[in-house]
Design an enzyme around this catalytic site. Structure first.
Site, PDB file in Angstrom:
ATOM      1  N   GLU A   1       6.313  -3.334   6.663  1.00  0.00           N
ATOM      2  CA  GLU A   1       5.407  -3.039   5.554  1.00  0.00           C
ATOM      3  C   GLU A   1       5.848  -1.782   4.813  1.00  0.00           C
ATOM      4  OE1 GLU A   1       0.694  -2.211   4.561  1.00  0.00           O
ATOM      5  OE2 GLU A   1       1.414  -2.022   6.611  1.00  0.00           O
ATOM      6  N   GLU A   2       6.496  -0.870   5.512  1.00  0.00           N
ATOM      7  CA  GLU A   2       6.848   0.417   4.914  1.00  0.00           C
ATOM      8  C   GLU A   2       8.139   0.389   4.105  1.00  0.00           C
ATOM      9  OE1 GLU A   2       4.395   2.263   5.103  1.00  0.00           O
ATOM     10  OE2 GLU A   2       3.437   1.088   6.673  1.00  0.00           O
TER      11      GLU A   2
ATOM     12  N   ASP B   1       2.662   6.594   8.864  1.00  0.00           N
ATOM     13  CA  ASP B   1       3.291   5.273   8.740  1.00  0.00           C
ATOM     14  C   ASP B   1       4.813   5.408   8.743  1.00  0.00           C
ATOM     15  OD1 ASP B   1       0.810   3.993   8.430  1.00  0.00           O
ATOM     16  OD2 ASP B   1       0.809   4.365   6.288  1.00  0.00           O
TER      17      ASP B   1
ATOM     18  N   LEU C   1       2.118   0.804  11.718  1.00  0.00           N
ATOM     19  CA  LEU C   1       0.885   1.525  12.046  1.00  0.00           C
ATOM     20  C   LEU C   1      -0.234   1.047  11.128  1.00  0.00           C
ATOM     21  CD1 LEU C   1      -0.256   3.578  13.999  1.00  0.00           C
ATOM     22  CD2 LEU C   1       0.271   5.380  12.343  1.00  0.00           C
ATOM     23  N   ASP C   2      -0.860  -0.043  11.506  1.00  0.00           N
ATOM     24  CA  ASP C   2      -1.971  -0.588  10.733  1.00  0.00           C
ATOM     25  C   ASP C   2      -3.211   0.278  10.920  1.00  0.00           C
ATOM     26  OD1 ASP C   2      -3.336  -2.988   9.334  1.00  0.00           O
ATOM     27  OD2 ASP C   2      -4.545  -2.682  11.135  1.00  0.00           O
TER      28      ASP C   2
ATOM     29  N   ASP D   1       0.841  -1.182   0.000  1.00  0.00           N
ATOM     30  CA  ASP D   1       0.000   0.000   0.000  1.00  0.00           C
ATOM     31  C   ASP D   1       0.881   1.238   0.000  1.00  0.00           C
ATOM     32  OD1 ASP D   1      -2.293  -1.484   0.079  1.00  0.00           O
ATOM     33  OD2 ASP D   1      -2.503  -1.394   2.256  1.00  0.00           O
TER      34      ASP D   1
ATOM     35  N   GLU E   1       1.590  -9.546   9.223  1.00  0.00           N
ATOM     36  CA  GLU E   1       0.233  -9.379   9.749  1.00  0.00           C
ATOM     37  C   GLU E   1      -0.371 -10.738  10.104  1.00  0.00           C
ATOM     38  OE1 GLU E   1      -1.257  -5.263   7.571  1.00  0.00           O
ATOM     39  OE2 GLU E   1      -1.529  -7.156   6.495  1.00  0.00           O
TER      40      GLU E   1
ATOM     41  N   ASP F   1       4.223  -4.442  11.100  1.00  0.00           N
ATOM     42  CA  ASP F   1       3.424  -3.396  10.465  1.00  0.00           C
ATOM     43  C   ASP F   1       3.387  -2.266  11.486  1.00  0.00           C
ATOM     44  OD1 ASP F   1       1.577  -1.696   9.387  1.00  0.00           O
ATOM     45  OD2 ASP F   1       0.069  -3.222   8.961  1.00  0.00           O
TER      46      ASP F   1
END
Length: 429
Positions: free
Chosen positions: A163-164, A140, A184-185, A134, A345, A182
């Site tokens: 994730e970032e 994030d 900051l989901d 994303d 996740e 992750d």
């Protein structure tokens, strides 16, 4: 004349000062006219009171901590007087929980909306996200930097996979652990004050890979099967800040006491009910679901499933929040399409679910048994009560194949294929 003197309060800046403390000093007011001082009374720990009143001496007797007060802090509970997870993991956990306190302050800050207008952050990440990630948002990025800084300072982490980041980051040759996360989901929900969270998993470093090139060993260390997790957890940023974690001996939740800065044990040895009456999914995608999933949802909400009570829908659209409710009340939290990430996740949350007596599934297989093949690998995810997920899997086809983002093109292609099939059949007749 009444003159009040107040020292400047240093709040953590969401933009630049990533080293500031998340708990600012309390103000002291002085009246020079009456030569008297106003000092805010030291408030008792409310979460500590709840822990004592609800748990009695459970934590003190079974997990270390302050037996006199009947409650235990996170560090006490996992230290030598409690679970005794080992010095290295204890140090790592200290730095993770400290980073999450800073993120909690950042999320609650009235200044976090300014991040979206800061060109240095938004410009640096525009177009940088890979196709299987994303697009990162400014909060994030800051949360990611906060955690990376803490992991570096711990000296206990060799690799961080987030994730970032497009690829894992090699931190320290001697670090015994690998951390996947992750940071900051659910960050898109922050402006609406909807709960968000941090998800993390911890593996041992694969020492047999130490002689491999840095990029290769960083990636392979990050792609370990979920069965090899040594710890996992999430932090929920909501009306309370709750850290829920497992170290291989049950799932335990700790609530942040803002008056002391400690995470206090409030939910020891959580057990997910074998059955719940709640399903959590985006019902708006009902007509994109396969027949098996539609049949399952129709059956349980009419009370015609194996559990003869009507199920209710509860959906926050924040993975950590929906999962936290499911852990406490039972039922299923799900995303039936290939959307959630296996490595940082699905694996950590499935580990927590299993440690609490629940289950994590992709609709066909146990999540922890799936071998990751790439860092940002996506898959369907079903988490929650053991009997509920077993019943769901019995319906067979529950994995959504239609991607809402390409709904129009997919529908059009399906229509063309269907019409072609009809025409061929008609010609044959």
């Amino acid at each position: 004349m009444l003159q009040l003197l107040s020292p400047t309060i240093s709040y953590p800046s969401p933009l630049f000062h990533l080293t500031s403390h998340p708990f600012p000093p309390k103000p002291h007011f002085c009246s020079t006219h009456r030569l008297s001082f106003y000092l805010p009374p030291k408030m008792a720990s409310f979460s500590g009171f709840l822990a004592k009143s609800q748990m009695g001496m459970t934590a003190g007797g079974g997990g270390g901590g302050d037996s006199a007060n009947g409650f235990s802090s996170l560090m006490d509970y996992v230290g030598k007087g409690g679970l005794d997870v080992g010095d290295d993991l204890l140090v790592l956990l200290y730095h993770i929980q400290f980073a999450c306190k800073r993120i909690a302050a950042l999320v609650a800050s009235p200044f976090n909306s300014a991040l979206g207008k800061h060109s240095a952050l938004t410009g640096a990440t525009s177009g940088a996200a890979a196709s299987d990630r994303d697009k990162p948002k400014p909060l994030d990025i800051v949360a990611n930097e906060i955690i990376l800084s803490s992991l570096r300072n711990s000296g206990k982490v060799s690799v961080m996979a987030s994730e970032e980041d497009d690829a894992p980051i090699w931190i320290n040759d001697d670090g015994p652990f690998v951390v996947v996360l992750d940071p900051l989901d659910g960050s898109r929900n922050i402006d609406a004050s909807i709960p968000t969270g941090t998800i993390f998993g911890v593996y041992n470093r694969l020492k047999e890979l130490d002689n491999q090139p840095t990029e290769e060993k960083a990636l392979l260390n990050s792609l370990q099967s979920g069965t090899k997790l040594v710890a996992a957890g999430y932090v929920l940023y909501s009306s309370a800040t709750i850290l829920c974690a497992s170290f291989g001996s049950g799932t335990h939740a700790f609530t942040l006491d803002h008056s002391t800065g400690d995470f206090i044990l409030t939910h020891p040895s959580i057990r997910i009910p074998p059955r719940g009456q709640i399903y959590s999914v985006n019902d708006a995608r009902y007509f994109d679901w396969p027949e098996g999933l539609r049949q399952y949802i129709d059956t349980v909400r009419q009370g015609k499933g194996k559990f003869p009570k009507k199920y209710s829908a509860r959906y926050i659209c924040s993975l950590v929040a929906d999962f936290h409710r499911t852990v406490l009340y039972g039922g299923i939290a799900m995303n039936p399409r290939d959307h959630l990430r296996l490595v940082y996740e699905a694996n950590p949350l499935s580990y927590l679910a299993e440690q609490a007596g629940g289950k994590g599934s992709d609709g066909k297989s146990r999540i922890l048994s799936i071998q990751p093949v790439k860092l940002h690998q996506r898959l369907p995810l079903f988490l929650g009560s053991l009997e509920d997920i077993d019943e769901l899997e019995s319906y067979g086809d529950v994995q959504q194949k239609v991607n809402p983002g390409n709904n129009g093109s997919v529908t059009a292609k399906c229509a063309v294929i269907t019409m072609s099939t009809v025409m061929v059949n008609c010609e044959r007749q």
